[in-house]
Write a protein that holds these residues in place. Structure first.
Motif, PDB file in Angstrom:
ATOM      1  N   UNK A 104       0.847  -1.191   0.000  1.00  0.00           N
ATOM      2  CA  UNK A 104       0.000   0.000   0.000  1.00  0.00           C
ATOM      3  C   UNK A 104       0.884   1.243   0.000  1.00  0.00           C
ATOM      4  N   UNK A 105       0.569   2.167  -0.910  1.00  0.00           N
ATOM      5  CA  UNK A 105       1.315   3.422  -1.038  1.00  0.00           C
ATOM      6  C   UNK A 105       0.291   4.560  -1.038  1.00  0.00           C
ATOM      7  N   UNK A 106       0.448   5.537  -0.133  1.00  0.00           N
ATOM      8  CA  UNK A 106      -0.493   6.668  -0.120  1.00  0.00           C
ATOM      9  C   UNK A 106      -0.204   7.655  -1.241  1.00  0.00           C
ATOM     10  N   UNK A 154       1.921   7.631 -11.133  1.00  0.00           N
ATOM     11  CA  UNK A 154       1.574   6.201 -11.190  1.00  0.00           C
ATOM     12  C   UNK A 154       2.847   5.369 -11.357  1.00  0.00           C
ATOM     13  N   UNK A 155       3.760   5.824 -12.227  1.00  0.00           N
ATOM     14  CA  UNK A 155       5.024   5.112 -12.440  1.00  0.00           C
ATOM     15  C   UNK A 155       5.836   5.101 -11.141  1.00  0.00           C
ATOM     16  N   UNK A 169       7.910   2.411  -6.179  1.00  0.00           N
ATOM     17  CA  UNK A 169       7.928   2.308  -4.713  1.00  0.00           C
ATOM     18  C   UNK A 169       7.448   0.925  -4.266  1.00  0.00           C
ATOM     19  N   UNK A 170       6.386   0.437  -4.863  1.00  0.00           N
ATOM     20  CA  UNK A 170       5.863  -0.888  -4.501  1.00  0.00           C
ATOM     21  C   UNK A 170       6.901  -1.973  -4.782  1.00  0.00           C
ATOM     22  N   UNK A 171       7.563  -1.878  -5.924  1.00  0.00           N
ATOM     23  CA  UNK A 171       8.590  -2.866  -6.273  1.00  0.00           C
ATOM     24  C   UNK A 171       9.743  -2.807  -5.264  1.00  0.00           C
ATOM     25  N   UNK A 198      -3.542   0.413  -3.214  1.00  0.00           N
ATOM     26  CA  UNK A 198      -3.117  -0.964  -2.952  1.00  0.00           C
ATOM     27  C   UNK A 198      -2.586  -1.535  -4.256  1.00  0.00           C
ATOM     28  N   UNK A 199      -1.332  -1.977  -4.222  1.00  0.00           N
ATOM     29  CA  UNK A 199      -0.685  -2.507  -5.417  1.00  0.00           C
ATOM     30  C   UNK A 199      -0.461  -3.996  -5.224  1.00  0.00           C
TER      31      UNK A 199
END
Length: 145
Positions: free
Chosen positions: A17-19, A36-37, A42-44, A83-84
């Motif tokens: 999860x990223x805000x 978005x990119x 960040x999720x990766x 949520x990714x």
């Protein structure tokens, strides 16, 4: 015009999860395409860190982003918690695909924001050459949540 159509693979390996930050908002008052990119990056990074790795050091091996595709579905706004879900596509000797499903919850409803895909290549930054994916990373890529 041909449009990008992404299909999320079944092999899901992480949920991060990223805000959405105020600096992610563009002149249209929603999440910018560039943000978005950044969010999938960040999720990766958070997924790799869960395993004690970074994009520059996976058992001495780095990663390079070889390609990127996005399929935008809905707007995202300041205050959304994105949520990714990360899933794995094809894996070769030196590269692999990561897929991302980005969603948020508003008014007790899940809203699909975007689908994305990155082609990642295993790379030796010192020797400046493509190398085989480390075995530990292959194990992680083949483990579903």
């Amino acid at each position: 015009m041909a449009r990008v159509k992404l299909i999320m693979p079944e092999n899901r390996i992480a949920v991060i999860t990223v805000p959405v930050r105020i600096s992610d908002i563009n002149y249209g008052n929603h999440l910018g395409n560039d943000a978005f990119v950044s969010i999938i990056h960040e999720a990766r990074m958070q997924w790799l860190m869960q395993h004690g790795f970074t994009e520059l050091n996976i058992e001495g091996t780095g990663l390079i982003l070889a390609d990127l595709a996005f399929e935008f579905k809905n707007e995202s706004f300041y205050g959304d918690a994105v949520e990714i879900t990360i899933a794995v596509g094809e894996i070769s000797k030196v590269s692999f695909e990561l897929y991302y499903e980005l969603s948020t919850k508003r008014n007790n409803k899940t809203i699909l924001l975007a689908l994305a895909k990155t082609g990642m290549v295993s790379y030796d930054y010192t020797a400046k050459k493509v190398i085989a994916i480390p075995e530990k990373l292959k194990e992680i890529l083949n483990t579903s949540i």
